[in-house]
Scaffold this motif. Structure first.
Motif, short mmCIF file in Angstrom:
data_model
loop_
_atom_site.label_atom_id
_atom_site.label_comp_id
_atom_site.label_asym_id
_atom_site.label_seq_id
_atom_site.Cartn_x
_atom_site.Cartn_y
_atom_site.Cartn_z
N PRO A 88 0.87 -1.17 0.00
CA PRO A 88 0.00 0.00 0.00
C PRO A 88 0.91 1.23 0.00
O PRO A 88 2.03 1.17 0.53
CB PRO A 88 -0.76 -0.11 1.34
N PRO A 89 0.47 2.34 -0.60
CA PRO A 89 1.33 3.54 -0.59
C PRO A 89 1.68 3.94 0.84
O PRO A 89 0.89 3.74 1.77
CB PRO A 89 0.45 4.62 -1.24
N LYS A 90 2.84 4.51 0.99
CA LYS A 90 3.33 5.06 2.27
C LYS A 90 3.47 4.01 3.36
O LYS A 90 3.16 4.24 4.53
CB LYS A 90 2.43 6.22 2.75
N PRO A 98 15.76 5.38 -5.09
CA PRO A 98 15.30 3.98 -5.13
C PRO A 98 14.17 3.74 -6.14
O PRO A 98 14.07 2.65 -6.69
CB PRO A 98 14.81 3.72 -3.70
N HIS A 99 13.37 4.77 -6.39
CA HIS A 99 12.27 4.59 -7.36
C HIS A 99 12.80 4.53 -8.80
O HIS A 99 12.11 4.04 -9.68
CB HIS A 99 11.24 5.71 -7.20
N GLN A 100 14.01 5.04 -9.01
CA GLN A 100 14.63 4.89 -10.33
C GLN A 100 15.27 3.50 -10.45
O GLN A 100 15.40 2.98 -11.55
CB GLN A 100 15.69 5.97 -10.54
N CYS A 116 3.80 -3.85 4.51
CA CYS A 116 2.67 -3.04 4.97
C CYS A 116 3.05 -2.35 6.27
O CYS A 116 4.12 -2.62 6.84
CB CYS A 116 1.43 -3.90 5.15
N ARG A 117 2.15 -1.49 6.70
CA ARG A 117 2.47 -0.64 7.85
C ARG A 117 1.23 -0.49 8.70
O ARG A 117 0.10 -0.56 8.19
CB ARG A 117 2.91 0.72 7.31
N GLU A 118 1.43 -0.25 9.96
CA GLU A 118 0.30 0.00 10.86
C GLU A 118 -0.58 1.08 10.21
O GLU A 118 -0.07 2.14 9.82
CB GLU A 118 0.86 0.45 12.22
N GLN A 139 11.38 15.13 -0.11
CA GLN A 139 11.41 14.99 1.36
C GLN A 139 10.32 14.05 1.85
O GLN A 139 10.49 13.36 2.84
CB GLN A 139 11.24 16.36 2.04
N SER A 140 9.17 14.04 1.16
CA SER A 140 8.05 13.24 1.67
C SER A 140 8.35 11.73 1.59
O SER A 140 7.70 10.95 2.26
CB SER A 140 6.76 13.57 0.94
N PHE A 141 9.32 11.34 0.78
CA PHE A 141 9.70 9.92 0.73
C PHE A 141 10.58 9.54 1.93
O PHE A 141 10.74 8.38 2.24
CB PHE A 141 10.45 9.60 -0.55
N1 LIG Z 1 14.97 3.76 4.68
C1 LIG Z 1 13.84 3.98 5.34
N2 LIG Z 1 13.67 3.52 6.59
C2 LIG Z 1 12.52 3.73 7.27
N3 LIG Z 1 11.48 4.44 6.78
C3 LIG Z 1 11.61 4.94 5.54
C4 LIG Z 1 12.77 4.73 4.76
N4 LIG Z 1 12.60 5.34 3.57
C5 LIG Z 1 11.39 5.90 3.59
N5 LIG Z 1 10.79 5.67 4.78
C6 LIG Z 1 9.46 6.13 5.21
O1 LIG Z 1 8.45 5.47 4.45
C7 LIG Z 1 7.35 6.35 4.23
C8 LIG Z 1 7.13 6.54 2.75
O2 LIG Z 1 6.45 5.39 2.33
P1 LIG Z 1 6.64 4.76 0.89
O3 LIG Z 1 8.08 4.65 0.58
O4 LIG Z 1 5.82 3.53 0.86
O5 LIG Z 1 5.99 5.86 -0.06
S1 LIG Z 1 5.55 5.60 -1.58
O6 LIG Z 1 4.36 4.72 -1.54
O7 LIG Z 1 6.65 5.02 -2.31
O8 LIG Z 1 5.20 6.94 -2.09
C9 LIG Z 1 7.72 7.67 4.91
O9 LIG Z 1 7.16 7.59 6.21
P2 LIG Z 1 6.77 8.88 7.07
O10 LIG Z 1 8.05 9.47 7.53
O11 LIG Z 1 5.96 8.36 8.22
O12 LIG Z 1 5.99 9.79 6.18
C10 LIG Z 1 9.23 7.60 4.92
O13 LIG Z 1 9.82 8.43 5.88
#
Ligand SMILES: Nc1ncnc2c1ncn2[C@@H]1O[C@H](COP(=O)(O)OS(=O)(=O)O)[C@@H](OP(=O)(O)O)[C@H]1O
Length: 329
Positions: free
Chosen positions: A76-78, A111-113, A161-163, A289-291
């Motif tokens: 799932p996203p995020k 990483p998405h590339q 997946c995530r909480e 930054q949002s990634f």
């Molecule tokens: N290396 C690593 N370790 C731990 N956490 C990480 C890592 N890389 C990305 N993130 C956190 O993952 C959240 C982004 O989710 P996704 O990567 O699934 O986003 S996306 O679906 O690809 O757009 C986003 O969570 P939030 O910080 O809660 O917004 C990122 O901070």
């Protein structure tokens, strides 16, 4: 040991846009839909998808060409997609790119590339780029398991997946950073409770991969973001075992599992130029930054009241009841 995996920069700057193919417009216009704070969401095969996502999933279902050895990452996203992409790429490609390599693709590309998002490539009519990737291919989708064509459902799949509360908070920050700055968290929360958030219902997304992973664990590895946070090195080893490339005693002695976990940590990735500017490889404008925002468990406490948390916890618990899948928060 497997050979080098797909790492090419399959996206060029001029491709950084969404150009949905017209071919499914007639079908798509008949799908149930609604709009919330400027976001149009459509119901396709039981899943609520943002408008621009639907053609990509439809094209993926109709035109995906499998290759022997394909590995599909799903999420799932995020929920840890970016992290899983980096870890899987580093694990699968380590024969060609040892983690100590100063010129490692993950030190110069997002990483998405490194691991293409198939849904987006199909959406942009650019799936031919998938054919050009070296084998074994590492691919990613946000689609529910029920939507996957048999050509993908038969691959090895790693699902993360995530909480759900933290996933929603992260999604909200992402939506805001992508241009919908006036989208209130409460709007996304209400949609999620009804199962109508993008890629919702959350519980269907989870249960689809969960049940296949329980039935055929050799086909689907089911990971939880929170467990990865607790012990990323074990996750690296688990990935390597599942992907059929367990670490050798020589690699273990050289500390590669820990090196890969370190290279893919949020702090390491966030600090790289490739993850601050340039092409995200995702065909839509969004902040880098949002990634790599916070990357912690429990951030929901800053966004939800205890009452909101109790409400969504109760819904998710009820939907997952009897499955054996649980989340602690
Ligand atoms: N290396 C690593 N370790 C731990 N956490 C990480 C890592 N890389 C990305 N993130 C956190 O993952 C959240 C982004 O989710 P996704 O990567 O699934 O986003 S996306 O679906 O690809 O757009 C986003 O969570 P939030 O910080 O809660 O917004 C990122 O901070």
């Amino acid at each position: 040991m497997v050979g080098p995996v797909a790492f090419k920069d399959v996206h060029k700057e001029e491709d950084d846009r969404i150009c949905p193919p017209e071919e499914y417009a007639d079908i798509i216009s008949t799908l149930p839909s609604f709009e919330s704070s400027g976001l149009r969401v459509r119901l396709y095969q039981g899943v609520w998808l943002l408008d621009h996502v639907v053609p990509g999933i439809m094209a993926l279902q109709r035109r995906h060409k499998p290759q022997l050895g394909d590995v599909v990452l799903a999420s799932p996203p995020k929920s840890g997609t970016t992290w899983l992409k980096a870890l899987s790429f580093a694990v699968m490609g380590r024969a060609a790119y040892p983690p100590s390599d100063a010129d490692h693709p993950l030190r110069r590309l997002n990483p998405h590339q490194c691991v293409p998002f198939m849904d987006n490539l199909f959406s942009a009519g650019q799936e031919a780029k998938l054919d050009a990737l070296p084998s074994p291919r590492l691919l990613h989708t946000h689609a529910h398991h029920s939507m996957l064509p048999p050509s993908i459902a038969d691959c090895k799949i790693v699902f993360v997946c995530r909480e759900p509360k933290d996933m929603l908070v992260s999604m909200w920050h992402f939506v805001r950073s992508s241009g919908s700055s006036d989208f209130p968290f409460s709007a996304l929360f209400e949609l999620a409770c009804e199962g109508k958030n993008p890629y919702g219902p959350i519980w269907d997304h989870l249960l689809g991969y969960w049940s296949v992973s329980r039935a055929t664990p050799e086909r689907v590895l089911f990971l939880k973001y929170e467990e990865m946070l607790v012990d990323p090195v074990s996750t690296v080893r688990e990935l390597a075992r599942f992907l059929g490339v367990p670490f050798t005693s020589v690699e273990e002695a050289a500390g590669w599992p820990a090196d890969i976990a370190d290279m893919c940590s949020i702090d390491a990735l966030r600090g790289l130029q490739a993850n601050k500017t340039g092409n995200t490889g995702l065909f839509f404008k969004c902040s880098h930054q949002s990634f790599f925002r916070k990357g912690v468990a429990g951030d929901w406490v800053d966004h939800m009241t205890p009452e909101m948390a109790r409400r969504i916890d109760a819904i998710v618990e009820e939907k997952l009841r009897g499955s054996g899948l649980t989340f602690t928060s």
